[in-house]
Write an enzyme that holds these catalytic residues in place. Structure first.
Site, short mmCIF file in Angstrom:
data_model
loop_
_atom_site.label_atom_id
_atom_site.label_comp_id
_atom_site.label_asym_id
_atom_site.label_seq_id
_atom_site.Cartn_x
_atom_site.Cartn_y
_atom_site.Cartn_z
N SER A 230 59.34 1.43 21.94
CA SER A 230 59.05 1.22 23.36
C SER A 230 59.22 -0.23 23.76
O SER A 230 59.60 -0.54 24.87
CB SER A 230 57.61 1.64 23.69
N GLU B 62 44.89 -2.86 18.30
CA GLU B 62 45.32 -4.02 19.07
C GLU B 62 44.40 -5.22 18.89
O GLU B 62 44.85 -6.37 18.89
CB GLU B 62 45.44 -3.66 20.55
N ARG C 204 59.02 -1.03 32.09
CA ARG C 204 59.78 0.08 31.54
C ARG C 204 61.02 0.46 32.34
O ARG C 204 62.05 0.79 31.75
CB ARG C 204 58.84 1.28 31.44
N PHE D 221 47.17 -2.44 26.82
CA PHE D 221 46.59 -2.68 25.49
C PHE D 221 46.76 -4.13 25.06
O PHE D 221 46.19 -4.56 24.06
CB PHE D 221 47.23 -1.73 24.46
#
Lengths: 320, 278
Positions: free
Chosen positions: A41, A62, A171, A87
């Site tokens: 990603s 994280e 994204r 995150f």
């Protein structure tokens, strides 16, 4: 005659990060990368493949990733952490605050899938508060590049910048307009179109939306100065003041909450140095939801039409 | 009295006088860990106090995760030459480098990471250990945590990582005194069985008496000679909160409160002044 800004096509900014990181891998042996189970990603695959010894898969942890990154700076490494923006910030705020910001560690927090345009996954993942959280922390630099090319350039630039950085990207595929050979200057605003009637100060892919608004308004004889404010902190205050002095009113545009974002950063400068009408194009104190990214942008008031409306409102208030 | 014992006695005096002077701070855990700090800084660790550098290349690195026991660290850092002993008078005062909880903000030599918000130190220590591995630096990284601190989830994220990735240049130490602010750890939120938990996370586990220098030497020698060197190491260190001062032992009451004038005098009578008070 106004400058014409042209898009050369669409690309996602996260791939710009991946490309920047790949280049850094070749260029700077001190760069290391950490990822919390989102390598694909974040487009960190190339770095992982080329430099397995400098790539650290942390798993879905994280908080631990931020701490490990902070620790790796001791010894001179330059860690780049990669996960979604939510995150990268709200989940690990105290880790960033104590182990990175307060401890002045040279960590580059790289955050993808910011904002509504993460799309169908919905509000749990659509962080809209991250710019605010990060710019409140002393010692932190906050950067939101406008397109693919600028994200490559910003990724390269922050490796050379001493101190913790929050780099925010996303994204969706968005128009590419920053020249491929441009140099990224942290803290230096870019005036893309020179205008007389209003200043639109934007960050991220809203810069392109602002350019579209500027093009539409040319036909109505409204002259718009579009500024790419890719560095939210340290903010280029001189650029804000100079533009506001010239145009007399400001619109800020960002894929973020009104509270705490670019708009608030600009408002602080204006109220101190050049009070004038300012309109926000931002999400107004509510969570996002599932949906196609660009439909969400429209629904939440972040489209071209919204910028045009805000520009007209700002100009009208100026004339009151 | 052997040398380390003598130093520890002075360190305990420093701790009490520091917290008394500002009527705040955390004497209980500081007194409890005084012997460990003295052992580490006066016998075990390699470091160069005169030329402190953040990167700490080719020296051992120590991280204090339970930052509230800063008094013992400050005293030992000063007594081992990182800064002048007299600076201990500034503890918790305005503009001091000796912040209530350790920080790097004001460049106090010997400290590489802020701590105080619990649960973060082990992750940082892992990062520093990985950095050493990348650099081919064979020195070790140490991290002290409280037992109550193990209630923080991040500790177990870090434990899982170090076990899975064989971070074998790392030694974690758990101050097992079974005390935390609200009472006994075993009542507030039990963390036992500690050895089994760490072992299940892939660590070599050692148990040690935190007030017996010979036992410390035994355990660290064992660590150095451990046949299986591919695992991170954790020492469950049994201590007594408030150690060295009779009325501060056997209770959690002195976790975060300072002695008054009279209590200070009573306490100091129990601890020989061996190196000269600051």
């Amino acid at each position: 005659m106004m400058n014409e800004i042209i898009s050369t096509g669409n690309k996602d900014t996260r791939s710009g990060f991946g490309e920047g990181l790949r280049l850094l891998g070749e260029k700077n042996p001190n760069v290391v990368a950490l990822c919390a189970d989102l390598t694909g990603s974040l487009k960190m695959d190339a770095f992982q493949k080329n430099h397995p010894d400098r790539f650290f898969q942390i798993g879905i942890a994280e908080a631990n990733m931020m701490g490990i990154a902070a620790g790796m700076t001791i010894g001179g490494k330059i860690p780049f952490t990669g996960t979604f923006a939510n995150f990268s910030t709200s989940r690990v705020y105290d880790q960033i605050r104590q182990s990175i910001a307060y401890s002045k560690k040279n960590v580059k927090i790289c955050a993808s899938h910011a904002g509504l345009t993460l799309g169908e996954d919905g509000a749990t993942h659509q962080v809209l508060e991250d710019i605010g959280m990060m710019r409140m922390l002393p010692n932190l630099t906050v950067i939101v590049p406008a397109d693919y090319n600028q994200t490559v350039q910003a990724t390269l630039a922050i490796a050379e910048w001493e101190g913790p950085v929050y780099l925010r990207f996303g994204r969706p595929s968005v128009p590419v307009f920053v020249p491929e050979n441009a140099t990224f200057q942290i803290g230096k605003a870019e005036v893309l179109t020179s205008g007389q009637d209003v200043s639109v100060i934007a960050c991220g892919h809203l810069v392109w939306t602002a350019i579209e608004a500027q093009k539409v308004l040319r036909s109505e004889d409204i002259s718009v100065e579009v500024i790419n404010m890719h560095t939210i902190k340290p903010l280029d205050e001189a650029a804000v003041i100079a533009s506001a002095q010239k145009t007399g009113c400001v619109v800020t545009a960002e894929e973020h909450m009104r509270n705490g974002g670019l708009g608030d950063a600009v408002a602080q400068v204006l109220m101190q140095h050049h009070p004038c009408p300012q309109e926000y194009v931002a999400v107004n104190d509510r969570f996002g939801e599932s949906g196609p990214p660009m439909e969400l942008m429209k629904k939440y008031g972040l489209g071209v039409e919204d910028i045009i409306t805000a520009i007209k409102r700002a100009i009208k208030r100026k004339k009151l | 009295m052997d040398n380390l014992k003598a130093i520890a006695s002075q360190v305990r005096r420093d701790i009490l006088r520091m917290v008394h002077a500002v009527n705040s701070g955390h004497p209980g855990g500081s007194l409890g860990c005084a012997d460990l700090f003295v052992y580490l800084y006066f016998e075990r660790l390699s470091f160069s106090p005169q030329n402190f550098e953040m990167n700490g290349e080719n020296e051992d690195l120590f991280f204090l995760s339970n930052g509230h026991i800063s008094p013992v660290w400050y005293s030992v850092l000063a007594r081992s030459g990182f800064f002048k002993v007299n600076e201990l008078t500034t503890f918790r005062k305005i503009s001091s480098r000796l912040q209530g909880h350790p920080s790097v903000d004001k460049n106090l030599p010997g400290i590489r990471m802020a701590s105080g918000s619990l649960g973060q130190g082990l992750s940082v220590a892992i990062g520093a250990a990985l950095s050493k591995k990348l650099a081919g630096d064979r020195c070790q990284v140490y991290c002290l945590m409280g037992d109550g601190e193990l209630q923080e989830g991040q500790v177990w994220e870090a434990a899982m990582y170090a076990g899975h990735k064989s971070v074998n240049n790392l030694v974690a130490i758990v101050d097992y005194n079974n005390r935390q602010i609200d009472g006994d750890v075993s009542n507030v939120m039990g963390v036992m069985p500690l050895a089994d938990k760490w072992s299940a996370f892939g660590w070599n586990v050692y148990e040690m008496d935190g007030h017996d220098f010979d036992d410390m030497r035994r355990v660290f020698t064992q660590i150095d000679n451990e046949p299986s060197q591919n695992k991170p190491r954790v020492i469950i260190m049994k201590t007594e909160m408030g150690m060295g001062v009779d009325f501060m032992m056997g209770t959690h009451k002195w976790h975060g409160s300072a002695p008054n004038d009279e209590q200070l005098q009573t306490a100091l009578l129990q601890l020989e002044e061996t190196l000269g008070d600051y």
